[in-house]
Design a protein around this motif. Structure first.
Motif, mmCIF file in Angstrom:
data_model
loop_
_atom_site.group_PDB
_atom_site.id
_atom_site.type_symbol
_atom_site.label_atom_id
_atom_site.label_comp_id
_atom_site.label_asym_id
_atom_site.label_seq_id
_atom_site.Cartn_x
_atom_site.Cartn_y
_atom_site.Cartn_z
ATOM 1 N N ARG A 1 0.824 -1.217 0.000
ATOM 2 C CA ARG A 1 0.000 0.000 0.000
ATOM 3 C C ARG A 1 0.858 1.267 0.000
ATOM 4 O O ARG A 1 0.606 2.198 -0.771
ATOM 5 C CB ARG A 1 -0.915 -0.001 1.230
ATOM 6 C CG ARG A 1 -1.828 1.232 1.326
ATOM 7 C CD ARG A 1 -2.765 1.163 2.516
ATOM 8 N NE ARG A 1 -2.051 1.115 3.794
ATOM 9 C CZ ARG A 1 -1.929 0.034 4.547
ATOM 10 N NH1 ARG A 1 -2.462 -1.113 4.160
ATOM 11 N NH2 ARG A 1 -1.263 0.070 5.685
ATOM 12 N N GLU A 2 1.867 1.313 0.870
ATOM 13 C CA GLU A 2 2.645 2.537 1.032
ATOM 14 C C GLU A 2 3.685 2.726 -0.068
ATOM 15 O O GLU A 2 3.889 3.849 -0.541
ATOM 16 C CB GLU A 2 3.319 2.540 2.402
ATOM 17 C CG GLU A 2 2.327 2.616 3.556
ATOM 18 C CD GLU A 2 2.995 2.795 4.904
ATOM 19 O OE1 GLU A 2 4.248 2.829 4.964
ATOM 20 O OE2 GLU A 2 2.263 2.875 5.912
ATOM 21 N N TYR A 3 4.357 1.667 -0.474
ATOM 22 C CA TYR A 3 5.401 1.791 -1.488
ATOM 23 C C TYR A 3 4.879 1.619 -2.909
ATOM 24 O O TYR A 3 5.487 2.103 -3.857
ATOM 25 C CB TYR A 3 6.513 0.769 -1.248
ATOM 26 C CG TYR A 3 7.313 0.998 0.018
ATOM 27 C CD1 TYR A 3 7.286 2.219 0.681
ATOM 28 C CD2 TYR A 3 8.109 -0.007 0.546
ATOM 29 C CE1 TYR A 3 8.018 2.428 1.840
ATOM 30 C CE2 TYR A 3 8.865 0.192 1.696
ATOM 31 C CZ TYR A 3 8.804 1.405 2.341
ATOM 32 O OH TYR A 3 9.541 1.603 3.477
ATOM 33 N N GLY A 4 3.750 0.942 -3.051
ATOM 34 C CA GLY A 4 3.186 0.750 -4.376
ATOM 35 C C GLY A 4 1.966 1.597 -4.636
ATOM 36 O O GLY A 4 1.488 1.675 -5.764
ATOM 37 N N GLU A 5 1.462 2.253 -3.590
ATOM 38 C CA GLU A 5 0.229 3.050 -3.679
ATOM 39 C C GLU A 5 -0.874 2.231 -4.361
ATOM 40 O O GLU A 5 -1.590 2.722 -5.233
ATOM 41 C CB GLU A 5 0.502 4.365 -4.418
ATOM 42 C CG GLU A 5 1.549 5.221 -3.717
ATOM 43 C CD GLU A 5 1.848 6.534 -4.423
ATOM 44 O OE1 GLU A 5 1.573 7.598 -3.860
ATOM 45 O OE2 GLU A 5 2.344 6.480 -5.563
ATOM 46 N N GLU A 6 -0.964 0.976 -3.912
ATOM 47 C CA GLU A 6 -1.891 0.009 -4.488
ATOM 48 C C GLU A 6 -3.157 -0.076 -3.640
ATOM 49 O O GLU A 6 -3.115 -0.432 -2.471
ATOM 50 C CB GLU A 6 -1.208 -1.365 -4.565
ATOM 51 C CG GLU A 6 -2.104 -2.518 -4.985
ATOM 52 C CD GLU A 6 -2.732 -2.313 -6.344
ATOM 53 O OE1 GLU A 6 -3.945 -1.973 -6.375
ATOM 54 O OE2 GLU A 6 -2.031 -2.488 -7.361
ATOM 55 N N ARG A 7 -4.306 0.250 -4.229
ATOM 56 C CA ARG A 7 -5.570 0.263 -3.491
ATOM 57 C C ARG A 7 -6.028 -1.139 -3.103
ATOM 58 O O ARG A 7 -6.804 -1.311 -2.172
ATOM 59 C CB ARG A 7 -6.649 0.960 -4.321
ATOM 60 C CG ARG A 7 -6.937 0.320 -5.660
ATOM 61 C CD ARG A 7 -8.016 1.076 -6.423
ATOM 62 N NE ARG A 7 -9.318 0.968 -5.802
ATOM 63 C CZ ARG A 7 -10.451 0.731 -6.480
ATOM 64 N NH1 ARG A 7 -10.398 0.593 -7.806
ATOM 65 N NH2 ARG A 7 -11.590 0.643 -5.868
ATOM 66 N N TRP A 8 -5.526 -2.162 -3.810
ATOM 67 C CA TRP A 8 -5.907 -3.542 -3.535
ATOM 68 C C TRP A 8 -4.879 -4.239 -2.644
ATOM 69 O O TRP A 8 -4.848 -5.481 -2.581
ATOM 70 C CB TRP A 8 -6.086 -4.311 -4.843
ATOM 71 C CG TRP A 8 -7.194 -3.777 -5.694
ATOM 72 C CD1 TRP A 8 -7.074 -2.920 -6.756
ATOM 73 C CD2 TRP A 8 -8.595 -4.021 -5.551
ATOM 74 N NE1 TRP A 8 -8.308 -2.613 -7.276
ATOM 75 C CE2 TRP A 8 -9.261 -3.290 -6.563
ATOM 76 C CE3 TRP A 8 -9.351 -4.797 -4.660
ATOM 77 C CZ2 TRP A 8 -10.651 -3.300 -6.701
ATOM 78 C CZ3 TRP A 8 -10.736 -4.814 -4.797
ATOM 79 C CH2 TRP A 8 -11.368 -4.074 -5.806
#
Length: 312
Positions: free
Chosen positions: A154-161
């Motif tokens: 989430r934090e390093y990939g800014e991935e919502r899933w």
């Protein structure tokens, strides 16, 4: 190392903002294929000096071959640029005229399947820029607690899933370790609903980015490299950073703006008591981006963002 492939982005812009000159001492913190390094050495001829860092042994070997004609003007260092200050102190160098950090993964690393950076090739899930480092992406995928793995994605990939991807990974690794890039891609594709897949972005892009950043501590290295680089600059010296995603660019922007800030006292105070003075002048109000012509010949330059400062 003739097969080492890396196309340097924003070459003219780097030289314009770094402004190398004869007799200067310059640090290239991310040598890669030495494209930028060659330009810096040419612009600082006949006696400018370059200290080049790269933690990737393959990149360092390729750079050594390409820069051999420059002889003693070049010093190669097989370390992460986060160790810039200590390394230069060991060399007796107290200040420099400029530094360049072209951060992120290189074209060669992406295109070399065995390195495990790309979701396009089946390979061991590695992602180490420094092959002597202990922790691989497979180690993180198979050993991090599900909650911690979700946080990384989430934090390093800014991935919502991120939470769902971490849950699917945790479930799959109970059956057998996830050891290859395409095994991980398969899990990610199963975790993200097909209706949520983006047209121009592979579903594994953000997760692979997150793992690569975590494996190599890229953001921590950037923060330290920028801070140390600015400290080493002599008056009038310049620092240039090229980033390729929002997390890196945010660090560069906030670091440079903070260093350019003067008094930080509350406005209600009649006079300054903090004594803080600006250390740099920001040369790029907005990040410099590639031209359409460069993007047409080097599509990976599309996401490049250049920021620069001058020591005052």
């Amino acid at each position: 190392m003739a097969d080492f492939r890396h196309v340097s982005v924003l070459p003219a812009e780097v030289i314009a903002y770094l402004a190398p000159r004869p007799g200067g001492i310059y640090v290239d913190g991310t040598l890669g294929g030495a494209g930028h390094a060659s330009l810096i050495l040419n612009a600082s001829a006949p006696d400018g000096r370059l200290i080049g860092f790269d933690q990737d042994a393959e990149a360092l070997a390729a750079a050594g071959e390409r820069l051999a004609p420059y002889g003693t003007r070049v010093t190669l260092v097989g370390r992460n640029f986060a160790r810039m200050a200590d390394t230069l102190a060991e060399m007796g160098i107290e200040e420099i005229d400029g530094f360049l950090l072209d951060v992120g993964v290189s074209s060669h690393q992406l295109d070399t399947a065995k390195r495990g950076f790309s979701f396009q090739h089946d390979a061991p899930l590695d992602m180490r820029m420094n092959l002597a480092a202990e922790t691989t992406a497979a180690d993180l995928v198979n050993t991090l607690a599900e909650e911690e793995l979700a946080k990384v994605i989430r934090e390093y990939g800014e991935e919502r899933w991120a939470k769902r991807i971490a849950a699917f990974i945790a479930r799959r690794r109970e059956e057998a370790p996830i050891e290859t890039t395409l095994q991980l891609v398969d899990v990610i594709k199963g975790a993200i609903p097909k209706g949520a897949w983006e047209e121009r972005l592979h579903p594994a892009t953000r997760t692979f980015q997150a793992l690569r950043i975590a494996v190599n501590d890229e953001l921590g290295s950037l923060e330290k490299g920028l801070a140390d680089g600015v400290k080493l600059l002599k008056k009038g010296g310049r620092g240039v950073v090229i980033s390729f995603h929002s997390l890196e660019d945010r660090i560069a922007k906030t670091t440079f703006r903070s260093l350019a800030q003067g008094c930080r006292c509350p406005r209600e105070l009649p006079r300054c008591v903090c004594g803080n003075v600006p250390k740099v002048k920001v040369l790029t109000g907005k990040p410099v981006v590639a031209t359409d012509t460069e993007i047409a010949t080097n599509p990976r330059s599309r996401s490049a963002r250049l920021r620069a400062v001058e020591k005052i």
